[in-house]
Design an enzyme around this catalytic site. Structure first.
Site, PDB file in Angstrom:
ATOM      1  N   GLY A  34       3.996 -39.871 -31.248  1.00 38.43           N
ATOM      2  CA  GLY A  34       4.949 -40.424 -30.283  1.00 38.43           C
ATOM      3  C   GLY A  34       4.631 -41.858 -29.928  1.00 38.43           C
ATOM      4  O   GLY A  34       3.891 -42.540 -30.647  1.00 38.43           O
ATOM      5  N   GLY A  39       6.899 -49.758 -36.495  1.00 37.32           N
ATOM      6  CA  GLY A  39       6.063 -49.271 -37.602  1.00 37.32           C
ATOM      7  C   GLY A  39       6.435 -47.831 -37.969  1.00 37.32           C
ATOM      8  O   GLY A  39       6.626 -47.494 -39.138  1.00 37.32           O
ATOM      9  N   HIS A  40       6.558 -46.966 -36.936  1.00 35.18           N
ATOM     10  CA  HIS A  40       6.943 -45.576 -37.200  1.00 35.18           C
ATOM     11  C   HIS A  40       8.345 -45.506 -37.804  1.00 35.18           C
ATOM     12  O   HIS A  40       8.610 -44.739 -38.715  1.00 35.18           O
ATOM     13  CB  HIS A  40       6.967 -44.764 -35.893  1.00 35.18           C
ATOM     14  N   GLN A  64      -8.328 -34.756 -32.504  1.00 35.72           N
ATOM     15  CA  GLN A  64      -8.742 -36.009 -33.157  1.00 35.72           C
ATOM     16  C   GLN A  64      -9.226 -37.054 -32.162  1.00 35.72           C
ATOM     17  O   GLN A  64      -9.518 -38.175 -32.546  1.00 35.72           O
ATOM     18  CB  GLN A  64      -7.627 -36.551 -34.043  1.00 35.72           C
ATOM     19  N   LYS A 152      -1.663 -49.030 -41.971  1.00 32.42           N
ATOM     20  CA  LYS A 152      -2.554 -49.578 -40.951  1.00 32.42           C
ATOM     21  C   LYS A 152      -3.765 -48.652 -40.784  1.00 32.42           C
ATOM     22  O   LYS A 152      -4.880 -49.099 -40.613  1.00 32.42           O
ATOM     23  CB  LYS A 152      -1.836 -49.748 -39.609  1.00 32.42           C
ATOM     24  N   ASP A 153      -3.492 -47.338 -40.856  1.00 38.70           N
ATOM     25  CA  ASP A 153      -4.575 -46.354 -40.802  1.00 38.70           C
ATOM     26  C   ASP A 153      -5.001 -46.057 -42.242  1.00 38.70           C
ATOM     27  O   ASP A 153      -4.765 -44.961 -42.760  1.00 38.70           O
ATOM     28  CB  ASP A 153      -4.093 -45.091 -40.093  1.00 38.70           C
ATOM     29  N   GLN A 156      -7.285 -43.069 -42.838  1.00 49.58           N
ATOM     30  CA  GLN A 156      -6.537 -41.824 -42.625  1.00 49.58           C
ATOM     31  C   GLN A 156      -5.693 -41.497 -43.862  1.00 49.58           C
ATOM     32  O   GLN A 156      -5.656 -40.351 -44.326  1.00 49.58           O
ATOM     33  CB  GLN A 156      -5.647 -41.979 -41.389  1.00 49.58           C
ATOM     34  N   SER A 188       1.131 -51.054 -32.950  1.00 57.45           N
ATOM     35  CA  SER A 188       0.354 -49.854 -32.632  1.00 57.45           C
ATOM     36  C   SER A 188       0.803 -49.362 -31.267  1.00 57.45           C
ATOM     37  O   SER A 188       1.104 -50.171 -30.379  1.00 57.45           O
ATOM     38  CB  SER A 188      -1.136 -50.207 -32.566  1.00 57.45           C
ATOM     39  N   ARG A 190      -1.050 -48.271 -29.170  1.00 58.31           N
ATOM     40  CA  ARG A 190      -2.093 -48.667 -28.208  1.00 58.31           C
ATOM     41  C   ARG A 190      -1.957 -50.124 -27.781  1.00 58.31           C
ATOM     42  O   ARG A 190      -2.639 -50.542 -26.847  1.00 58.31           O
ATOM     43  CB  ARG A 190      -3.477 -48.395 -28.798  1.00 58.31           C
TER      44      ARG A 190
HETATM   45  O1  PAF Z   1      -1.487 -41.521 -37.257  1.00 61.16           O
HETATM   46  C1  PAF Z   1      -1.214 -40.696 -36.348  1.00 61.16           C
HETATM   47  O2  PAF Z   1      -0.363 -40.927 -35.502  1.00 61.16           O
HETATM   48  C2  PAF Z   1      -1.976 -39.388 -36.295  1.00 61.16           C
HETATM   49  O3  PAF Z   1      -3.281 -39.545 -36.709  1.00 61.16           O
HETATM   50  C3  PAF Z   1      -1.278 -38.250 -37.084  1.00 61.16           C
HETATM   51  C4  PAF Z   1      -1.218 -38.556 -38.565  1.00 61.16           C
HETATM   52  C5  PAF Z   1       0.108 -38.027 -36.545  1.00 61.16           C
HETATM   53  C6  PAF Z   1      -2.064 -36.944 -36.929  1.00 61.16           C
HETATM   54  O4  PAF Z   1      -2.136 -36.561 -35.602  1.00 61.16           O
END
Ligand code: PAF
Length: 284
Positions: A34, A39-40, A64, A152-153, A156, A188, A190
């Site tokens: 959320g 970016g999303h 996490q 960016k991640d 991940q 981000s 954040r």
């Molecule tokens: O990148 C994120 O927002 C989170 O790490 C994800 C992939 C949704 C997993 O909770």
């Protein structure tokens, strides 16, 4: 605006996905926590280019977050998120409760070794187990054909790709480009924590990474010299504290000393309590 379906349970998502599949549709998935930004939305639009129906999950995954991190204060902008997702053309939002994802008796943790010991993994030891586990659960619920994660991640993304390959999950994992503010700051959720002065200074992170790319284009190949130059740029922002700055192999996340093949220069910088990450692929 189109209608978007909001679902709260795995069973509801399973039923919807079954109907779509019976109609021969390809399912795209964008997992998020959320507090959505451009970016999303670019990940949603990438997914729309590859699939007929797009599900976006909004789930602030407690497993996490480490002790003292921002789980409780993580920004929640659900109503705005819904509007943005409708505009972007997503078809369904999966917005589960914690108990829906981790019901009583849940006992599994997915650990991807090797890739998770450097960069963020060094400072957030349980983070990637939480990410891999929740993504495995979400993939099991949504059973997407494709899933899109932002570059960016970068660590991940590598972890998820490794997990999908190792567990034969049959999901095509696509990478979305980093989307930046006009001054270069990587978008981000954040960023909203930054004070106006921190926000102004945060642009140095991207300027530092660009300096590295410039040096490489001039022929520099030495990791220490490249990182020193980036540190110098970031040091110009008095509010910035570097947590790590490393040149690694983009597939293994292992440190590299000389840039003979493309390398991932990844950085984490604190501005006050806010930790920002960013990266660039350096091509010799
Ligand atoms: O990148 C994120 O927002 C989170 O790490 C994800 C992939 C949704 C997993 O909770």
């Amino acid at each position: 605006m189109k209608d978007i379906t909001i679902l709260r349970t795995a069973e509801q998502v399973g039923n919807l996905v079954n109907r779509w599949r019976q109609a021969g549709m390809r399912i795209g998935f964008v997992p998020t926590m959320g507090a959505l930004h451009q970016g999303h939305l670019s990940l949603v639009s990438q997914a729309l280019g590859e699939a007929d129906r797009i599900i976006v999950s909004i789930f602030v995954n407690p497993t996490q977050f480490g002790q003292g991190e921002d789980l409780e204060s993580y920004p929640n902008t659900f109503d705005e998120d819904l509007m943005k997702l409708e505009e972007a053309g997503a078809h369904c939002v999966f917005f589960p409760s914690v108990a829906e994802i981790y019901p009583d008796g849940f006992s599994t943790s997915v650990h991807v070794s090797g890739l998770t010991e450097t960069l963020c993994g060094k400072y957030r030891p349980e983070h990637f187990d939480g990410v891999a586990t929740v993504c495995a659960v979400l993939f099991g619920i949504v059973r997407p054909d494709i899933a899109v994660f932002g570059r960016k991640d970068a660590q991940q993304l590598a972890v998820i790709r490794r997990m999908v390959d190792d567990l034969r999950l049959g999901v095509l994992v696509l990478a979305g480009e980093i989307i930046r503010e006009p001054d270069g700051l990587a978008m981000s959720s954040r960023n909203s924590y930054l004070s106006s002065e921190q926000r102004k200074q945060a642009a140095v992170v991207c300027i530092g990474l660009s300096r590295a790319a410039e040096l490489v284009s001039e022929g520099e190949r030495d990791a220490v010299r490249i990182c020193d130059a980036v540190r110098e740029v970031i040091a110009e922002a008095p509010l910035a504290t570097i947590q790590y700055l490393e040149l690694v192999d983009p597939d293994t996340m292992k440190p590299v000393e000389k840039l003979n093949t493309p390398g991932l220069l990844a950085v984490a910088v604190y501005f006050g309590q806010t930790r920002l990450i960013d990266n660039v692929i350096l091509k010799p």
